[in-house]
Motif scaffolding. Structure first.
Motif, mmCIF file in Angstrom:
data_model
loop_
_atom_site.group_PDB
_atom_site.id
_atom_site.type_symbol
_atom_site.label_atom_id
_atom_site.label_comp_id
_atom_site.label_asym_id
_atom_site.label_seq_id
_atom_site.Cartn_x
_atom_site.Cartn_y
_atom_site.Cartn_z
ATOM 1 N N ARG A 52 35.417 -3.682 30.909
ATOM 2 C CA ARG A 52 34.329 -2.688 31.439
ATOM 3 C C ARG A 52 33.495 -2.255 30.218
ATOM 4 O O ARG A 52 32.054 -1.915 30.320
ATOM 5 N N ALA A 167 27.390 2.264 37.958
ATOM 6 C CA ALA A 167 27.433 1.119 38.855
ATOM 7 C C ALA A 167 27.884 -0.143 38.323
ATOM 8 O O ALA A 167 28.685 -1.129 38.681
ATOM 9 N N ASP A 170 31.277 -0.209 37.790
ATOM 10 C CA ASP A 170 32.160 0.050 39.063
ATOM 11 C C ASP A 170 32.990 1.080 38.970
ATOM 12 O O ASP A 170 34.208 1.069 39.447
#
Length: 302
Positions: A52, A167, A170
Motif C-alpha cells: 500500500r 482510493a 483502497d
C-alpha cells in the motif's frame, strides 16, 4: 544648475539555463500539497503494509506530475500579466527563459504520465484524477477570476487529493477529515489572497482583477471564520474517529499551528506563498512534526 533626479536601478536575477528554467516552472515546492495523498494510508493505520505504501507513493508522483502540468499551463496563459507582477515576473515563462511551446509540450507529457501512474489503481482513481484536471482547468480558465469561488475551488482540489489517496490504497477516509482538509485549504487560500492584497497595496492597486472583489477587512473576517471552523471540524473528527479516540491528544498541535499562522500573517504580512511559511517557520515545522509523531504513535498502538 539643478542636480538630476536619482533613479533606482533594480537588478533582475541572472537568467536561468533551460534545465533550471523547467525545474523552477514545475514548482517542486508546491508538491508539499500532494502529501495529502498519504492521508488515507496513515489514518487507516496501514503503516506496515509495504504494497500500500508503494501505491501511495505512485499516487503522490501522479499528482505531482498533474500539478506541475497545470502550473505550466497556468503560467503560459498568465505570462503577459505575470510580467507586470512584482514577484511573478521572475517566473521562467514570463521572463522568456522557457518558451511557451516547450512548456505546453512538457505539460502534455506530464498529463500522460499522471494517468499512466493511476490506471493500475482502477476506475475510481482514474475518475478522481480526471476530476482534478477538469476542476484545475475550470479554475485556470474562469474560476480564478471569480471572487470567493476562486478560493473555494482551491479547497475542492485539496479534497480531491485526499480522496484520491484513499482510493489508490483502497481504504476509507473519514468525512470529517475531508471537511477539515477543505477548510484548511480554504484558510491558506484566503491567507494567500491577503498576502497579495498587502503586496500590491491592498485595494488601491490590485495585482489582478479578482482582487478587486476583496478587501483586507473582508479577507480578515473570512480567515477568522474559516480558521475557527477548521479547528472545530478537526475536533469533531477526533471525537468520532474510528481509528482511535486518543487522537484528541493531537488537538493542541492543530490549534497552535493555526494560531501561529495567523500570527505570522498579521505581524509579518506573510501568506502570499503558504508553502514558504510552512517550509521555513521553525515553530510551525516543529508543530507539524509533533502532530505527525503523536498521531503515528496513537495509530500504531491502538
Amino acid at each position: 544648475m539643478s542636480l538630476p533626479e536619482r533613479t533606482e536601478i533594480v537588478r533582475l536575477p541572472d537568467r536561468r539555463g533551460p534545465a533550471r528554467a523547467v525545474l523552477v516552472s514545475l514548482r517542486p515546492r508546491q508538491w508539499t500539497k500532494n502529501l495529502l495523498l498519504f492521508a488515507g494510508i496513515i489514518f487507516a493505520a496501514k503503516l506496515g503494509d509495504a504494497s500500500r505504501w508503494g501505491e501511495a507513493f505512485a499516487a503522490f508522483a501522479a499528482y505531482c506530475a498533474a500539478s506541475s502540468g497545470s502550473y505550466l499551463v497556468n503560467d503560459v496563459r498568465d505570462a503577459a500579466h505575470d510580467r507586470a507582477h512584482p514577484v511573478k515576473r521572475a517566473r521562467p515563462i514570463a521572463r522568456g527563459e522557457l518558451s511557451e511551446r516547450l512548456a505546453q509540450l512538457i505539460a502534455a507529457l506530464l498529463v500522460v504520465l499522471a494517468f499512466a501512474l493511476v490506471v493500475p489503481f482502477g476506475t475510481a482513481s482514474i475518475l478522481f484524477l480526471s476530476a482534478f484536471f477538469v476542476l484545475q482547468a475550470v479554475y485556470t480558465l474562469a474560476l480564478k477570476h471569480v471572487v470567493l469561488l476562486d478560493v473555494m475551488t482551491i479547497g475542492g482540489l485539496f479534497v480531491l487529493r485526499a480522496a484520491a489517496g484513499a482510493a489508490a490504497v483502497d481504504v476509507r477516509i473519514s468525512p470529517w477529515l475531508l471537511l477539515c482538509t477543505a477548510l484548511l485549504a480554504l484558510f491558506l487560500a484566503l491567507a494567500k489572497r491577503r498576502g497579495e492584497l498587502v503586496l500590491v497595496g491592498a485595494e488601491a492597486t490590485p495585482g489582478r482583477p479578482v482582487l478587486e472583489g476583496y478587501s483586507l477587512a473582508l479577507v480578515d473576517q473570512l480567515v477568522t471564520v474559516v480558521a475557527a471552523s477548521t479547528v472545530i471540524s478537526y475536533c469533531l473528527y477526533t471525537f468520532t474517529a474510528r481509528e482511535s479516540k486518543a487522537m484528541m491528544i493531537t488537538i493542541p498541535f492543530v490549534v497552535f499551528g493555526v494560531f501561529r499562522y495567523l500570527l505570522l500573517m498579521h505581524r509579518r504580512d506573510l501568506g502570499e506563498e503558504p508553502e514558504e511559511v510552512l517550509l521555513r517557520d521553525a515553530p510551525i515545522l516543529l508543530c507539524i512534526a509533533g502532530w505527525a509523531a503523536t498521531a503515528a504513535v496513537i495509530l500504531a498502538v491502538t
